[in-house]
Design a protein around this motif. Sequence first.
Motif, PDB file in Angstrom:
ATOM      1  N   ALA A   1       0.851  11.661  -3.134  1.00  0.00           N
ATOM      2  CA  ALA A   1       0.610  13.063  -2.782  1.00  0.00           C
ATOM      3  C   ALA A   1      -0.080  13.782  -3.927  1.00  0.00           C
ATOM      4  CB  ALA A   1       1.919  13.742  -2.431  1.00  0.00           C
ATOM      5  N   ARG A   2      -1.332  13.416  -4.151  1.00  0.00           N
ATOM      6  CA  ARG A   2      -2.153  14.056  -5.178  1.00  0.00           C
ATOM      7  C   ARG A   2      -3.467  14.455  -4.541  1.00  0.00           C
ATOM      8  NH1 ARG A   2      -1.208   9.479  -8.230  1.00  0.00           N
ATOM      9  NH2 ARG A   2      -3.435   9.082  -8.342  1.00  0.00           N
ATOM     10  N   ASP A   3      -3.943  15.657  -4.901  1.00  0.00           N
ATOM     11  CA  ASP A   3      -5.181  16.128  -4.288  1.00  0.00           C
ATOM     12  C   ASP A   3      -6.423  15.574  -4.969  1.00  0.00           C
ATOM     13  OD1 ASP A   3      -3.913  18.024  -6.209  1.00  0.00           O
ATOM     14  OD2 ASP A   3      -5.890  18.954  -6.160  1.00  0.00           O
ATOM     15  N   ARG A   4      -6.305  15.096  -6.200  1.00  0.00           N
ATOM     16  CA  ARG A   4      -7.462  14.510  -6.878  1.00  0.00           C
ATOM     17  C   ARG A   4      -7.837  13.195  -6.195  1.00  0.00           C
ATOM     18  NH1 ARG A   4      -8.042  13.148 -13.360  1.00  0.00           N
ATOM     19  NH2 ARG A   4     -10.162  12.288 -13.260  1.00  0.00           N
ATOM     20  N   PRO A   5      -9.090  13.019  -5.767  1.00  0.00           N
ATOM     21  CA  PRO A   5      -9.472  11.789  -5.059  1.00  0.00           C
ATOM     22  C   PRO A   5      -9.574  10.597  -6.004  1.00  0.00           C
ATOM     23  CG  PRO A   5     -11.376  13.210  -5.311  1.00  0.00           C
ATOM     24  CD  PRO A   5     -10.200  13.991  -5.825  1.00  0.00           C
ATOM     25  N   GLU A   6      -8.627   9.678  -5.902  1.00  0.00           N
ATOM     26  CA  GLU A   6      -8.636   8.515  -6.785  1.00  0.00           C
ATOM     27  C   GLU A   6      -7.797   7.397  -6.176  1.00  0.00           C
ATOM     28  OE1 GLU A   6      -7.110  10.012 -10.440  1.00  0.00           O
ATOM     29  OE2 GLU A   6      -5.186  10.605  -9.582  1.00  0.00           O
ATOM     30  N   GLY A   7      -8.036   6.189  -6.658  1.00  0.00           N
ATOM     31  CA  GLY A   7      -7.273   5.026  -6.251  1.00  0.00           C
ATOM     32  C   GLY A   7      -6.915   4.202  -7.465  1.00  0.00           C
ATOM     33  N   ALA A   8      -5.972   3.285  -7.287  1.00  0.00           N
ATOM     34  CA  ALA A   8      -5.545   2.429  -8.383  1.00  0.00           C
ATOM     35  C   ALA A   8      -4.952   1.155  -7.817  1.00  0.00           C
ATOM     36  CB  ALA A   8      -4.524   3.148  -9.274  1.00  0.00           C
ATOM     37  N   ALA A   9      -4.911   0.124  -8.650  1.00  0.00           N
ATOM     38  CA  ALA A   9      -4.304  -1.150  -8.273  1.00  0.00           C
ATOM     39  C   ALA A   9      -3.629  -1.725  -9.502  1.00  0.00           C
ATOM     40  CB  ALA A   9      -5.360  -2.123  -7.741  1.00  0.00           C
ATOM     41  N   ASP A  10      -2.417  -2.248  -9.328  1.00  0.00           N
ATOM     42  CA  ASP A  10      -1.679  -2.763 -10.485  1.00  0.00           C
ATOM     43  C   ASP A  10      -1.386  -4.256 -10.392  1.00  0.00           C
ATOM     44  OD1 ASP A  10       0.331  -2.999  -8.602  1.00  0.00           O
ATOM     45  OD2 ASP A  10       1.733  -1.624  -9.595  1.00  0.00           O
ATOM     46  N   GLY A  11      -2.046  -4.945  -9.466  1.00  0.00           N
ATOM     47  CA  GLY A  11      -1.803  -6.369  -9.275  1.00  0.00           C
ATOM     48  C   GLY A  11      -0.909  -6.668  -8.095  1.00  0.00           C
ATOM     49  N   ARG A  12      -0.026  -5.738  -7.757  1.00  0.00           N
ATOM     50  CA  ARG A  12       0.893  -5.900  -6.624  1.00  0.00           C
ATOM     51  C   ARG A  12       0.699  -4.819  -5.577  1.00  0.00           C
ATOM     52  NH1 ARG A  12       5.473  -3.865  -4.597  1.00  0.00           N
ATOM     53  NH2 ARG A  12       5.494  -2.157  -6.094  1.00  0.00           N
TER      54      ARG A  12
ATOM     55  N   PHE B   1       0.835  -1.199   0.000  1.00  0.00           N
ATOM     56  CA  PHE B   1       0.000   0.000   0.000  1.00  0.00           C
ATOM     57  C   PHE B   1       0.871   1.251   0.000  1.00  0.00           C
ATOM     58  CE2 PHE B   1      -2.328  -3.464   1.838  1.00  0.00           C
ATOM     59  CZ  PHE B   1      -3.581  -3.364   1.259  1.00  0.00           C
ATOM     60  N   ARG B   2       0.403   2.253  -0.725  1.00  0.00           N
ATOM     61  CA  ARG B   2       1.064   3.561  -0.721  1.00  0.00           C
ATOM     62  C   ARG B   2       0.011   4.656  -0.785  1.00  0.00           C
ATOM     63  NH1 ARG B   2       5.557   3.172  -5.472  1.00  0.00           N
ATOM     64  NH2 ARG B   2       6.440   1.150  -4.913  1.00  0.00           N
ATOM     65  N   VAL B   3       0.376   5.815  -0.269  1.00  0.00           N
ATOM     66  CA  VAL B   3      -0.434   7.017  -0.428  1.00  0.00           C
ATOM     67  C   VAL B   3       0.342   7.954  -1.351  1.00  0.00           C
ATOM     68  CG1 VAL B   3      -1.492   9.003   0.712  1.00  0.00           C
ATOM     69  CG2 VAL B   3      -1.462   6.768   1.845  1.00  0.00           C
TER      70      VAL B   3
ATOM     71  N   VAL C   1      -1.585  -1.279  -4.074  1.00  0.00           N
ATOM     72  CA  VAL C   1      -2.775  -0.440  -3.991  1.00  0.00           C
ATOM     73  C   VAL C   1      -2.309   0.988  -3.742  1.00  0.00           C
ATOM     74  CG1 VAL C   1      -4.791   0.157  -2.594  1.00  0.00           C
ATOM     75  CG2 VAL C   1      -4.377  -2.219  -3.225  1.00  0.00           C
ATOM     76  N   LEU C   2      -2.715   1.899  -4.610  1.00  0.00           N
ATOM     77  CA  LEU C   2      -2.364   3.311  -4.498  1.00  0.00           C
ATOM     78  C   LEU C   2      -3.615   4.107  -4.147  1.00  0.00           C
ATOM     79  CD1 LEU C   2      -0.194   3.617  -7.733  1.00  0.00           C
ATOM     80  CD2 LEU C   2       0.670   3.520  -5.399  1.00  0.00           C
ATOM     81  N   ILE C   3      -3.522   4.895  -3.094  1.00  0.00           N
ATOM     82  CA  ILE C   3      -4.619   5.754  -2.673  1.00  0.00           C
ATOM     83  C   ILE C   3      -4.093   7.182  -2.656  1.00  0.00           C
ATOM     84  CG2 ILE C   3      -6.208   6.341  -0.790  1.00  0.00           C
ATOM     85  CD1 ILE C   3      -6.868   3.684  -2.104  1.00  0.00           C
TER      86      ILE C   3
END
Length: 328
Positions: free
Chosen positions: A176-187, A172-174, A189-191
């Motif tokens: 530093a972007r103000d746009r509210p979004e998430g992503a996953a690349d298989g390994r 998991f990582r956070v 999770v980005l929030i």
Amino acid sequence: MPRFTRSLLAVLTALCAAPAAASAPAGASPYAVLAELETRVATIGFRLTTANAPHCPQTQPQIGVIWGDPRLYDTASRAAARAAYGASDSDAPYIAAIATGSPAAAAGLHVGMAIHAVAGLVPASEGGDAFARIAALETRLGAPSPDPAVEIEAADGRRIAVHPVAGCASAFRVEARDRPEGAADGRLVLISAGLAGFADDDELAAAVAHELAHNILRHRARLDAAGVDRGLGKQFGRSARLFRQTEIEADRLSVWLMQAAGYDPAAAVRFWQRFGKRGGPILFQAGTHPRWQDRVQILETEIAAIRTAQASGKPFVPPLIAAPPPLE
């Protein structure tokens, strides 16, 4: 001003406008705000992965940390960032967040601890890029090992044994972007910081569970195998339909993951209602994602299925994991 710092300042401004979403004190530096958000995501990610380990086809050792690196910041910002985390002047990667109740917390690791090596890997040898050094640490910790403990060597020479627990395979990582979004690349999770600041803990768990579900269901690999268009063509035709299918699958599984981890699945409904309404009426709905109203209906159907399963006394078995429908 560098993009990273500019984004953090935007995040801080947004969070000050919505203080219920963050516990960092008023007037805190943007780096302190980011550190608080990372702790929230680390704790939620650890709970979701470890509680659902029995259901996940692929697991990995989890100790409950998010890594930081001084090279994420420009020279002018580095001192302020280090101060927010309590990190030393070392150029080594450090611990940016520790999950509550995690093996890292039990072992006595602390936020700001500079790291020389993890299980024999010296991240400073991974080159000058901060993200490469962090990825190397995440990969090292996620690798299966016959040893019951992972040795963490601090930059000051201390060697600390941490006993991981099994969890679904994800780091998991956070961002530093103000746009509210998430992503996953298989390994991974980005929030985004904007998303973490938008939601309370149960709602944030819904967003993290949705991205984790993508990884559990191997959506990136399955979409690649199906030959989807990841360019402009993803918004149309077969590619859009398949992307939308994976979004629906992730929505369905997310509430089961939340239930297993002790979060209220109904928070997923609240999250998508607030998230969907945040910008007013949508003039163009991307073909890759369902409308938020449809997502709410899907989630309510799954929550009803959870309650029915509980009432029947049957074993808790999340859908889709054992036999996800084909993408075709």
